[in-house]
Scaffold this motif. Structure first.
Motif, PDB file in Angstrom:
ATOM      1  N   SER A 112       0.639  -1.307   0.100  1.00  0.00           N
ATOM      2  CA  SER A 112       0.028   0.189   0.322  1.00  0.00           C
ATOM      3  C   SER A 112       0.429   1.771   0.162  1.00  0.00           C
ATOM      4  N   SER A 113       0.242   2.139  -1.498  1.00  0.00           N
ATOM      5  CA  SER A 113       1.529   3.604  -0.735  1.00  0.00           C
ATOM      6  C   SER A 113       0.290   4.534   0.170  1.00  0.00           C
ATOM      7  N   LYS A 114      -0.166   4.216   1.307  1.00  0.00           N
ATOM      8  CA  LYS A 114      -1.025   5.385   2.091  1.00  0.00           C
ATOM      9  C   LYS A 114      -0.358   5.751   2.970  1.00  0.00           C
ATOM     10  N   THR A 115       0.299   6.605   3.621  1.00  0.00           N
ATOM     11  CA  THR A 115       0.591   7.614   4.504  1.00  0.00           C
ATOM     12  C   THR A 115       0.389   7.445   5.692  1.00  0.00           C
ATOM     13  N   PRO A 137      -6.284  11.224   4.509  1.00  0.00           N
ATOM     14  CA  PRO A 137      -5.684  10.289   3.984  1.00  0.00           C
ATOM     15  C   PRO A 137      -5.041  10.324   2.757  1.00  0.00           C
ATOM     16  N   THR A 138      -3.288   9.866   2.282  1.00  0.00           N
ATOM     17  CA  THR A 138      -3.094  10.462   1.144  1.00  0.00           C
ATOM     18  C   THR A 138      -2.028   9.406   1.252  1.00  0.00           C
ATOM     19  N   TRP A 139      -1.746   8.894  -0.916  1.00  0.00           N
ATOM     20  CA  TRP A 139      -1.117   7.871  -1.080  1.00  0.00           C
ATOM     21  C   TRP A 139       0.043   8.769  -1.756  1.00  0.00           C
ATOM     22  N   LEU A 146       1.675  13.169  -4.594  1.00  0.00           N
ATOM     23  CA  LEU A 146       0.592  12.592  -4.063  1.00  0.00           C
ATOM     24  C   LEU A 146      -0.970  12.479  -3.988  1.00  0.00           C
ATOM     25  N   LYS A 176      -4.392  13.162  -1.870  1.00  0.00           N
ATOM     26  CA  LYS A 176      -5.148  13.054  -0.513  1.00  0.00           C
ATOM     27  C   LYS A 176      -6.401  13.781  -0.781  1.00  0.00           C
TER      28      LYS A 176
END
Length: 107
Positions: free
Chosen positions: A34-37, A42-44, A51, A53
């Motif tokens: 997953s590339s979610k931070t 909510p951010t990918w 990014l 968001k």
């Protein structure tokens, strides 16, 4: 005698208007599942500092796809990007198969 810029110096300027460019970006780590931070919003991560968001602005929710830049240790949104309403985001997703087919036929 006037000093002339080398090709490297002349071509190193950026046409980006989104702030300073970090030319020493560290190589990306191995791909995660997953590339979610872990961010307040909510951010990918798409790639590097690009990014996606989900953000709230003036009481409305948007899907924000944008290049970010660093300033004083903070990651700030740049001018390059787009904010989509949930309706526009859903429309874009519904066009995904058609867009993928067009891409495949173009290559």
């Amino acid at each position: 005698m006037p000093k002339h810029k080398s090709k490297k110096e002349a071509s190193s300027s950026s046409d980006s208007d989104d702030g300073p460019v970090d030319r020493n970006v560290p190589p990306e780590k191995k791909a995660k599942t997953s590339s979610k931070t872990d961010d307040k919003e909510p951010t990918w991560v798409l790639q590097g500092k690009k990014l996606v968001k989900v953000r709230e602005f003036k009481g409305k929710v948007y899907v924000d796809i944008r290049e970010f830049y660093e300033k004083n240790g903070d990651l700030l949104p740049g001018k390059k990007g787009i904010s989509l309403t949930p309706e526009q985001w859903r429309k874009l997703l519904s066009l995904g198969d058609e867009i993928n087919e067009t891409i495949s036929n173009s290559c």
